[in-house]
Enzyme design. Structure first.
Site, short mmCIF file in Angstrom:
data_model
loop_
_atom_site.label_atom_id
_atom_site.label_comp_id
_atom_site.label_asym_id
_atom_site.label_seq_id
_atom_site.Cartn_x
_atom_site.Cartn_y
_atom_site.Cartn_z
N HIS A 209 9.64 -1.73 5.54
CA HIS A 209 8.36 -1.74 4.80
C HIS A 209 7.84 -3.18 4.70
CE1 HIS A 209 10.39 1.91 2.91
NE2 HIS A 209 9.28 2.43 3.38
N GLN B 206 4.04 10.50 13.20
CA GLN B 206 3.14 10.31 12.06
C GLN B 206 2.03 9.33 12.42
OE1 GLN B 206 4.57 9.74 7.86
NE2 GLN B 206 4.06 7.62 8.31
N GLY C 247 8.03 4.43 -1.30
CA GLY C 247 8.89 3.61 -2.15
C GLY C 247 10.28 3.45 -1.57
N ASP D 279 8.05 6.02 12.50
CA ASP D 279 7.53 7.39 12.37
C ASP D 279 6.44 7.54 13.43
OD1 ASP D 279 8.67 8.45 9.54
OD2 ASP D 279 8.34 6.30 9.51
N SER E 268 15.80 2.88 7.03
CA SER E 268 15.15 4.05 6.46
C SER E 268 15.62 4.20 5.02
CB SER E 268 15.55 5.31 7.25
OG SER E 268 15.22 6.46 6.50
N SER E 269 14.71 4.64 4.15
CA SER E 269 15.11 4.89 2.76
C SER E 269 16.20 5.96 2.73
CB SER E 269 13.90 5.36 1.94
OG SER E 269 12.83 4.45 2.11
N LEU F 124 11.63 0.62 -1.13
CA LEU F 124 11.21 -0.30 -0.07
C LEU F 124 12.37 -1.11 0.49
CD1 LEU F 124 7.79 -1.67 -1.41
CD2 LEU F 124 8.28 0.43 -0.15
N HIS F 125 12.32 -1.32 1.80
CA HIS F 125 13.33 -2.11 2.51
C HIS F 125 12.61 -3.05 3.47
CE1 HIS F 125 12.42 0.69 5.70
NE2 HIS F 125 12.87 1.73 4.99
P1 AMP Z 1 8.11 5.78 4.17
O1 AMP Z 1 8.24 5.08 2.87
O2 AMP Z 1 9.41 6.19 4.78
O3 AMP Z 1 7.11 6.92 4.10
O4 AMP Z 1 7.49 4.75 5.19
C1 AMP Z 1 6.32 4.05 4.89
C2 AMP Z 1 5.89 3.28 6.10
O5 AMP Z 1 6.93 2.37 6.48
C3 AMP Z 1 5.66 4.18 7.33
O6 AMP Z 1 4.53 3.70 8.04
C4 AMP Z 1 6.92 4.00 8.12
O7 AMP Z 1 6.77 4.22 9.51
C5 AMP Z 1 7.24 2.54 7.84
N1 AMP Z 1 8.66 2.27 8.08
C6 AMP Z 1 9.72 2.91 7.52
N2 AMP Z 1 10.88 2.44 8.05
C7 AMP Z 1 10.53 1.51 8.97
C8 AMP Z 1 11.26 0.66 9.85
N3 AMP Z 1 12.59 0.70 9.93
N4 AMP Z 1 10.57 -0.18 10.66
C9 AMP Z 1 9.21 -0.22 10.61
N5 AMP Z 1 8.46 0.54 9.80
C10 AMP Z 1 9.10 1.39 8.99
#
Ligand code: AMP
Length: 313
Positions: A48, A167, A42, A164, A199-200, A44-45
């Site tokens: 995402h 991950q 969540g 990530d 990043s969140s 979200l940006h």
């Molecule tokens: P998270 O909500 O941080 O767990 O991220 C969810 C998904 O979004 C993961 O696959 C992250 O790698 C991807 N994600 C997060 N930030 C970015 C970003 N700046 N660019 C591309 N993918 C992202």
């Protein structure tokens, strides 16, 4: 809106229960529609959103999961503080073309409770170092929740960010090792116009920290330039990134590592696909970033991600 989903954003179905989601998805599957999935915590940006866009381009029905997974947080990490913005998340998911948001409770995901009382997926080797070392148990939590969500959603394709990188490598390994019937797609890092990876957790940065934070990407880009110019010794590459990061005010380096792109084990020279990855503490925030180095014979291509355009004043 249908009988099982609640509409929190305009026109998107939101499910909180596994059984209801499964009914909706089996209907889509029976109609021959392909299912794409984007798993998130969540807040979200546009990073995402880029995953959702990729999923929408390739799948008939896109499910965005929103779940702040407690089992991937350590006891002294930011589980309680992590931003929770479900309504805004539903709007963003809808705007980018997703059909369904799945936002379960902790009890729904872990009916047997958490701690020692649930089955855990552990991926060897790839999980060991970098974030695996700094955040013990983190990748077991990630691997377990991702495997559960694969079982719940049953996507044909799932989209993860290269932001990530470790991950993504862990998820590729578990999908291969457990023969899971899902295709994994890695999407480029989305950056602010000044280079900071979205990043969140950027929300935790104070004004001065936010101003200094693009220094993380600039340190990686500087090393990428040197690698493209022919530098291939890991010790020298890591030392240059470490010294550039040390110049950023208010930071504490967690790690700087040059690793094999598949195993996430240290390498001594860039000879095959590799990832140059960093983690840096900035006040209350721990930020990660990386560049991906693709090697084909004598050709080296470095994926630095892509930056958003500068906003008009
Ligand atoms: P998270 O909500 O941080 O767990 O991220 C969810 C998904 O979004 C993961 O696959 C992250 O790698 C991807 N994600 C997060 N930030 C970015 C970003 N700046 N660019 C591309 N993918 C992202």
């Amino acid at each position: 809106m249908n009988q099982m989903g609640n509409t929190a954003g305009p026109g998107i179905e939101v499910f909180h229960h596994i059984a209801d989601l499964r009914v909706a998805l089996s209907r889509a599957r029976n109609e021959g529609r392909s299912i794409g999935c984007v798993m998130t915590m969540g807040a979200l940006h546009l990073g995402h959103a880029s995953l959702i866009n990729a999923a929408v381009n390739e799948s008939d029905v896109v499910v965005v999961t929103v779940f702040v997974n407690p089992t991937q947080f350590g006891p002294h990490e930011d589980l309680a503080a992590y931003p929770r913005t479900l309504d805004a998340d539903c709007s963003l998911a809808y705007t980018h073309g997703a059909a369904i948001v799945f936002a379960p409770s902790v009890e729904e995901m872990y009916p047997g409770g958490i701690g020692q009382r649930h089955t855990t997926i552990h991926v060897d080797t790839v999980s060991e170092r970098l974030c695996g070392e700094s955040r013990p148990g983190h990748f077991d939590g990630v691997s377990t929740v991702v495997t559960k969500l694969f079982g719940i959603v049953g996507p044909c394709t799932a989209y993860f960010g290269k932001k990530d990188a470790q991950q993504l490598a862990v998820i590729r390994a578990l999908t291969r090792d457990l023969s899971l019937p899902v295709e994994i797609v890695g999407c480029p890092i989305v950056r602010e116009s000044d280079g900071l990876a979205l990043s969140s957790r950027n929300q935790y940065l104070t004004g001065p920290e936010r101003q200094a934070a693009p220094g993380i990407a600039l340190a990686l880009f500087g090393a990428a330039d040197r690698i493209e110019a022919g530098e291939c010794e890991a010790a020298s590459i890591v030392a240059s990134v470490t010294s550039d990061l040390a110049e950023i005010p208010g930071t504490r380096i967690d790690y700087v590592e040059l690793v094999d792109a598949e195993t996430f084990q240290r390498i001594e020279r860039v000879e095959a696909d590799a990832v140059l990855a960093v983690a840096v503490f900035f006040g209350g925030a721990r930020l990660i970033d990386n560049v991906h180095i693709a090697v084909a014979g004598d050709d080296i291509t470095i994926d630095r991600g892509r930056s958003l355009p500068t906003e008009e004043p």
